[in-house]
Design an enzyme around this catalytic site. Structure first.
Site, PDB file in Angstrom:
ATOM      1  N   HIS A 264       0.827  -1.217   0.000  1.00 42.39           N
ATOM      2  CA  HIS A 264       0.000   0.000   0.000  1.00 42.39           C
ATOM      3  C   HIS A 264       0.861   1.267   0.000  1.00 42.39           C
ATOM      4  O   HIS A 264       0.517   2.251   0.653  1.00 42.39           O
ATOM      5  CB  HIS A 264      -0.964   0.015   1.186  1.00 42.39           C
ATOM      6  CG  HIS A 264      -1.991  -1.076   1.146  1.00 42.39           C
ATOM      7  ND1 HIS A 264      -3.172  -0.976   0.452  1.00 42.39           N
ATOM      8  CD2 HIS A 264      -1.994  -2.311   1.699  1.00 42.39           C
ATOM      9  CE1 HIS A 264      -3.869  -2.101   0.587  1.00 42.39           C
ATOM     10  NE2 HIS A 264      -3.167  -2.934   1.332  1.00 42.39           N
TER      11      HIS A 264
ATOM     12  N   ASN B 182     -10.394  -2.592   2.637  1.00 47.15           N
ATOM     13  CA  ASN B 182     -10.098  -2.656   1.207  1.00 47.15           C
ATOM     14  C   ASN B 182     -11.369  -2.338   0.428  1.00 47.15           C
ATOM     15  O   ASN B 182     -12.450  -2.218   1.010  1.00 47.15           O
ATOM     16  CB  ASN B 182      -9.610  -4.062   0.829  1.00 47.15           C
ATOM     17  CG  ASN B 182      -8.128  -4.264   1.117  1.00 47.15           C
ATOM     18  OD1 ASN B 182      -7.339  -3.315   1.092  1.00 47.15           O
ATOM     19  ND2 ASN B 182      -7.747  -5.494   1.388  1.00 47.15           N
TER      20      ASN B 182
END
Ligand code: NDP
Length: 499
Positions: free
Chosen positions: A55, A128
């Site tokens: 990420h 997510n």
């Protein structure tokens, strides 16, 4: 003396010039005692911090969450205590695999992280854009991520590694299906949902526990790029998400999401056909319907990206009274792993940085260490340990969670392939995906898999066949048709490398 701000050193002394080094004569060498110059160069060398291992590439915004429906029968969490209540939020969205500076419009899962600055501390919903994940045990996470990043020899992404790993973990087929479908490539963070994905718990004022899942549904509608559209976008700009998000907020078009929850009574966890703590599974809506809770609105671009987005440290370990964990193995691994990543990346006192500092009082006895720039000395230097007789902060036993009821022998319960692993992707394939989306999914698979060895292709096709024969047949046909020249081939076996 004018009020105009004047340059100083970082110690506050007037800076004489910001452009001219001190030299021995106009053509001579630089003096070592030109501290202003040295400080400037040294600071530049330290402007980057380690990027997140996963990420790394992200986009952020500030905003608020407003409660629209009463859920106090499920949770005592202060942020949900009354309809109309507003809580400040910091959001960060991200791709998973790409390094900082990678193209935004890549096919990948997106992180969807929210930090709620509540009156009882920060609650981080580190989710997510998919309701599930590739694996259900954190033990596999480092290996899984290795397959998503660069091959140690080629320094390229490796489809061979990805599909080799997934084929060995058939529980991943649910998430890979979503990744290869339209939702695997949203046009920007505003046009996608966010999910807590894990099962969490709620507990109310009477000490009753419920299992809960969080769903943030986009009010902007879902919008996706096809691979071809994304290629064109990336050809024009690698920063399409940052541009879309920043410009929308700058122009007053504030993106919004509606928060829904699914709630499962504590005892149901023993009864459901699927393991409700398995991160590769959803809870079917028909079993546990969505309950509306509130609205998230992101309405401010951070004044400084590095300070508020790069420094933002989300961790599922940040929970508040009324919200708890569950026996989800992936969640439990993340409770350790995320906070530990921030200690490494940002430093011991990362929670005191502006992006992370709670808006509620912070009183703890973790004191010194690098960058101990904050004050929490409780107005009494003698109160530096606990318990003490000097009126230092004391514990809050009234916030203890209800005890978790567990039964079972301690062991390693391997959850290899189960029939369960195919049922939910089958429901997605049969009942949710339209025919045209399936066609696009087959094509996306072919583009992603064509560089793989025949062995890996066949192993993955065998997994798809267990989901549905039409699924396997569609991907096989697309693979036969694909023009493999459009793909790079990051495998080390030279015989398989096509240029
Ligand atoms: P439902 O028919 O009630 O739910 C299907 C859900 O699928 C929708 O509510 C929507 O979730 C999501 N969806 C819609 N279109 C797409 C798409 N093109 N790609 C991916 N997801 C889409 O059935 P179930 O609850 O029984 O779930 C059936 C299957 O749907 C599951 O096995 C799972 O694969 C998938 N799904 C289920 C979710 C859940 O929490 N139950 C959430 C998302 C997907 P949303 O409203 O969240 O957009």
């Amino acid at each position: 003396m004018s009020d105009k701000k004047r340059l100083t050193t970082s110690a506050g002394a007037p800076f004489v010039t910001n452009e001219t080094s001190k030299t021995a004569g106009p053509r001579g060498p630089v003096m070592l005692d030109d501290y202003q110059l040295i400080e400037k160069l040294a600071h530049q060398n330290r402007e980057r911090i380690p990027e997140r291992v996963v990420h790394a590439n992200g986009w952020g915004a500030q905003g608020k969450f407003t409660v629209t429906h009463d859920i106090t029968k499920y949770t005592r969490a202060a942020l949900f205590s009354e309809v109309g209540k507003e809580t400040e939020v910091l959001a960060r969205w991200s791709t998973v695999a790409g390094e900082k500076g990678a193209a935004d419009a890549e096919r990948d899962v997106r992180g969807f992280s929210l930090k709620f600055y509540t009156e009882e501390g920060n609650w981080d919903m580190v989710g997510n854009n998919t309701p599930i994940f590739f694996i259900r045990d954190g033990y596999k996470f480092p290996d899984f991520i290795r397959t998503q990043k660069r091959h140690p020899k080629t320094n390229l992404r490796s489809p061979e590694a990805m599909f080799d790993f997934w084929a060995a973990q058939p529980e991943s087929v649910h998430q890979v299906t979503i990744l290869m479908s339209d939702r695997g490539l949203p046009v920007n963070p505003m046009h996608m949902n966010g999910y807590g994905s894990h099962t969490y718990s709620f507990w109310n004022k009477d000490g009753e526990r419920f299992w809960v899942k969080f769903h943030f549904k986009t009010q902007q509608g879902h919008k996706h790029y096809t691979n071809e559209e994304a290629e064109k976008i990336i050809g024009k700009t690698r920063e399409s998400y940052q541009e879309d998000l920043y410009n929308a907020i700058d122009q007053g078009n504030f993106p919004k999401w509606t928060l829904f929850i699914q709630v499962m009574p504590e005892a149901d966890a023993e009864k459901t056909a699927y393991n409700p703590f398995d991160l590769t599974k959803v809870w079917p809506h028909s079993d546990y319907p969505l309950i509306e809770v509130g609205e998230l609105e992101m309405n401010k671009n951070p004044d400084n990206y590095f300070q508020m987005v790069e420094n933002a440290a989300y961790s599922p370990s940040n929970k508040v009274p009324g919200i708890g964990f569950s026996p989800d193995k992936m969640l439990q691994a993340r409770v350790f792993s995320y906070a530990d990543a921030h200690r490494y990346r940002l430093g011991t006192h990362y929670e005191a940085l502006p992006a992370n500092a709670a808006k509620s009082p912070v009183n703890h006895y973790h004191k010194d260490g690098q960058m101990r720039f904050f004050t929490n000395d409780f107005d009494n230097p003698d109160a530096y340990y606990e318990p003490n007789r000097f009126d230092g902060p004391t514990a809050n036993p009234e916030f203890e969670e209800p005890p978790l009821k567990v039964s079972g022998d301690i062991s390693r319960y391997e959850q290899q392939e189960t029939m369960d692993d195919y049922e939910q992707p089958r429901a997605l394939f049969e009942n949710v995906l339209e025919d045209d989306e399936k066609e696009r999914m087959y094509f996306n698979y072919a583009a992603a898999m064509s560089p793989c060895s025949d062995e890996v292709k066949e192993r993955w096709l065998a997994v798809l066949k267990k989901v549905h024969p039409d699924y396997e047949a569609g991907v096989r046909k697309a693979l036969e048709n694909v023009d493999s020249d459009v793909n790079t081939v990051p495998v080390t076996d030279d015989s398989k490398v096509r240029t």
